[in-house]
Write an enzyme that holds these catalytic residues in place. Structure first.
Site, PDB file in Angstrom:
ATOM      1  N   ARG A 160      39.736  38.288  51.067  1.00  9.91           N
ATOM      2  CA  ARG A 160      40.699  39.292  50.604  1.00  9.91           C
ATOM      3  C   ARG A 160      40.245  40.713  50.934  1.00  9.91           C
ATOM      4  O   ARG A 160      40.490  41.653  50.182  1.00  9.91           O
ATOM      5  CB  ARG A 160      40.949  39.176  49.092  1.00  9.91           C
ATOM      6  CG  ARG A 160      41.485  37.828  48.662  1.00  9.91           C
ATOM      7  CD  ARG A 160      42.882  37.537  49.230  1.00  9.91           C
ATOM      8  NE  ARG A 160      43.291  36.198  48.859  1.00  9.91           N
ATOM      9  CZ  ARG A 160      43.012  35.093  49.557  1.00  9.91           C
ATOM     10  NH1 ARG A 160      42.333  35.186  50.682  1.00  9.91           N
ATOM     11  NH2 ARG A 160      43.429  33.914  49.161  1.00  9.91           N
ATOM     12  N   SER A 239      48.833  36.911  42.587  1.00  7.18           N
ATOM     13  CA  SER A 239      47.531  36.878  41.918  1.00  7.18           C
ATOM     14  C   SER A 239      47.071  38.301  41.630  1.00  7.18           C
ATOM     15  O   SER A 239      46.873  39.081  42.560  1.00  7.18           O
ATOM     16  CB  SER A 239      46.507  36.163  42.795  1.00  7.18           C
ATOM     17  OG  SER A 239      46.912  34.842  43.045  1.00  7.18           O
ATOM     18  N   GLU A 343      43.422  42.671  42.446  1.00  4.29           N
ATOM     19  CA  GLU A 343      43.766  42.468  43.864  1.00  4.29           C
ATOM     20  C   GLU A 343      44.778  43.507  44.350  1.00  4.29           C
ATOM     21  O   GLU A 343      44.611  44.035  45.456  1.00  4.29           O
ATOM     22  CB  GLU A 343      44.306  41.049  44.067  1.00  4.29           C
ATOM     23  CG  GLU A 343      44.498  40.675  45.524  1.00  4.29           C
ATOM     24  CD  GLU A 343      44.738  39.188  45.710  1.00  4.29           C
ATOM     25  OE1 GLU A 343      45.495  38.840  46.633  1.00  4.29           O
ATOM     26  OE2 GLU A 343      44.177  38.372  44.958  1.00  4.29           O
TER      27      GLU A 343
END
Length: 351
Positions: A160, A239, A343
């Site tokens: 990520r 998420s 995130e």
């Protein structure tokens, strides 16, 4: 180029949250994108890049500067080589690659947002990451004031993360190039156990591309991870927290905290994450810390379908959302000694 002043930004985000931008510019060509960026840089005007808005948490006061909405279009397929304009809708592009019989991104179906955002986040799900198929990213380099082509290795992809995320004020992604696989209409080998199980095959096997895509879409929809304006569980950024990666010493401390809180015999999810590191599940941590599906009493709550998604139930403010996020972070830290990291990108606010 379309230009609006005191323009609402909330409708451009999947959270449907945030105040207005001083100025909103919508660019439909690479040249317009570059011109808008150069103008902001020359004037010293703060610049916010907006793609699909699926990874943005914008403060209630909005953005004092120019928001540049990238709405470029372009889907060019030559053999197994795909070039996407940054503004292409990612999930539509995935559908077209499946229709073309090409494997490599089929398990990334249903992910909201634009193609230009995928390398920034190194978007991944169900055993695939875009870093496995991206060969080159074409971007405008704001420092060098020129368009550059960055190969896969230069993008510094990790979980990520990427060079673009590490230096967010330098690059504006214009185009992304992928090398896909012609496997005779079959998917890439399935790496994710849940996907393989749903398809009735063993991990590592291939299945028809359309079957892989449809299965992933069903799995995502069951977790509220496919956009649906009528379903408040999808008024989210997917998420909200990344899965923690812990060094050996920290992981040992974490296991001790799990035993202390949950008793003997409870094993948290653990996945290899490079030498000396282990990745565990943010969703598991959140649930075991007491934040179950649907948690919350206000307008911002945990999704009723997935503990990793924080949602706007229709009348939330960004501050409502952040208050919930901070409560979850503090609760997980108190329970297990692990600090969750958000995130989505925050604009004008922070946890």
């Amino acid at each position: 180029m379309q230009e609006l002043h005191d323009a609402p930004l909330a409708p451009l985000t999947t959270f449907r949250l945030g105040g207005p931008a001083t100025r909103l510019v919508t660019a439909t060509t690479d040249a317009e994108v570059i011109a808008a960026v150069r103008e902001a840089d020359a004037d010293g005007t703060p610049l916010l890049i907006v793609g699909g808005g699926s990874n943005l948490v914008i403060g209630d006061k909005g953005f004092a500067g120019t928001a540049l909405r990238i709405a470029t279009r372009g889907f060019e397929l030559t053999g197994a080589t795909l070039e996407l304009a940054a503004g292409e809708v990612w999930t539509d592009a995935v559908a077209r690659t499946v229709e073309a019989g090409l494997a490599g991104v089929e398990c990334l179906a249903g992910i909201p947002g634009s193609a230009g955002a995928t390398p920034i986040q190194n978007v991944g799900a169900y055993g695939q990451e875009v870093s496995s198929t991206i060969t080159e990213v074409i971007a405008y380099d704001r420092h060098a004031r020129e368009t550059v082509a960055l190969g896969n290795a230069e993008c510094a992809f990790s979980y990520r993360h990427s060079r673009f995320k590490a230096d967010p004020d330098r690059y504006v992604v214009l185009r992304v190039r992928f090398e896909l696989e012609d496997a005779g209409g079959l998917s890439a080998p399935l790496k994710y156990a849940e996907t393989a199980r749903a398809l009735g095959v063993a991990p590592g096997e291939r299945v028809p591309l359309a079957d892989a895509r449809e299965t992933v879409l069903k799995l995502r929809a069951g977790k509220g991870m496919v956009l649906d304006p009528e379903d408040h569980d999808t008024w989210s950024a997917g998420s909200f927290f990344t899965n923690p990666i812990l060094g050996d010493a920290d992981f040992a401390v974490f296991l001790a905290r799990v035993k202390e809180r949950l008793g003997d015999g409870v094993e948290p999810p653990a996945y290899p994450a490079g030498e000396g590191h282990t990745k565990t599940s943010a969703a598991w941590l959140i649930d075991k810390a007491g934040f179950t599906k649907g948690y919350g009493s206000g307008a911002a709550r945990i999704s009723t379908k997935h503990t990793l998604a924080l949602t706007n139930r229709g009348s939330a403010t960004t501050e409502d959302l952040l208050a919930l996020a901070r409560e979850v972070v503090a609760g997980v830290r108190d329970a297990f000694g692990v600090t969750l990291v958000n995130e989505p990108v925050t604009v004008g606010v922070s946890l």
